[in-house]
Design a protein around this motif. Structure first.
Motif, short mmCIF file in Angstrom:
data_model
loop_
_atom_site.label_atom_id
_atom_site.label_comp_id
_atom_site.label_asym_id
_atom_site.label_seq_id
_atom_site.Cartn_x
_atom_site.Cartn_y
_atom_site.Cartn_z
N ARG A 26 0.84 -1.19 0.00
CA ARG A 26 0.00 0.00 0.00
C ARG A 26 0.88 1.25 0.00
N ALA A 27 0.42 2.26 -0.69
CA ALA A 27 1.14 3.52 -0.69
C ALA A 27 1.02 4.16 0.69
N LYS A 28 2.10 4.77 1.12
CA LYS A 28 2.08 5.42 2.44
C LYS A 28 1.48 6.81 2.30
N PRO A 30 -1.87 9.63 3.41
CA PRO A 30 -3.34 9.63 3.51
C PRO A 30 -3.98 9.13 2.22
N ASN A 31 -5.12 8.47 2.39
CA ASN A 31 -5.89 7.98 1.25
C ASN A 31 -6.74 9.14 0.72
N PRO A 32 -6.52 9.55 -0.54
CA PRO A 32 -7.26 10.72 -1.05
C PRO A 32 -8.76 10.46 -1.21
N ALA A 33 -9.18 9.19 -1.30
CA ALA A 33 -10.60 8.89 -1.46
C ALA A 33 -11.31 8.72 -0.13
N GLU A 34 -10.57 8.67 0.93
CA GLU A 34 -11.17 8.45 2.24
C GLU A 34 -11.95 9.68 2.69
N ARG A 36 -14.69 10.85 1.38
CA ARG A 36 -15.44 11.51 0.32
C ARG A 36 -16.63 10.65 -0.09
#
Length: 93
Positions: A26-28, A30-34, A36
């Motif tokens: 997983r990319a480190k 913040p998740n940009p879709a979280e 929304r």
């Protein structure tokens, strides 16, 4: 990635159980879709013809259609022989 097999000494094939799973990195950060709301698209009106140049051609009259079918009955589907009378006509309606 595909499952791996091994060949035993007696010639039988053995499925390598470790090749059936894949670890995902997983990319480190913040998740940009979280957090929304999901976007739902409904009723898209985009089609292949949306990107074509729009040209208008009037439909053939009944006389032109009759002449076309008469020419086909005389020479068959060799359209190069019957294109004379329809120099301005197009195949698009």
């Amino acid at each position: 990635m595909v499952p791996q097999v091994k060949v035993a000494e007696d010639g039988t094939l053995i499925l390598d159980e470790e090749s059936l799973t894949v670890e995902v990195q997983r990319a480190k950060g913040p998740n940009p879709a979280e957090g929304r709301d999901p976007i739902f698209e409904r009723g898209s009106t985009t089609t292949y013809s949306s990107f074509r140049a729009s040209t208008y051609c009037k439909p053939w009259s009944s006389e032109e259609t009759d002449m076309f079918f008469l020419a086909i009955s005389m020479v068959g589907t060799d359209f190069s022989m019957i294109c004379g009378p329809w120099t301005l006509a197009t195949r698009f309606f």
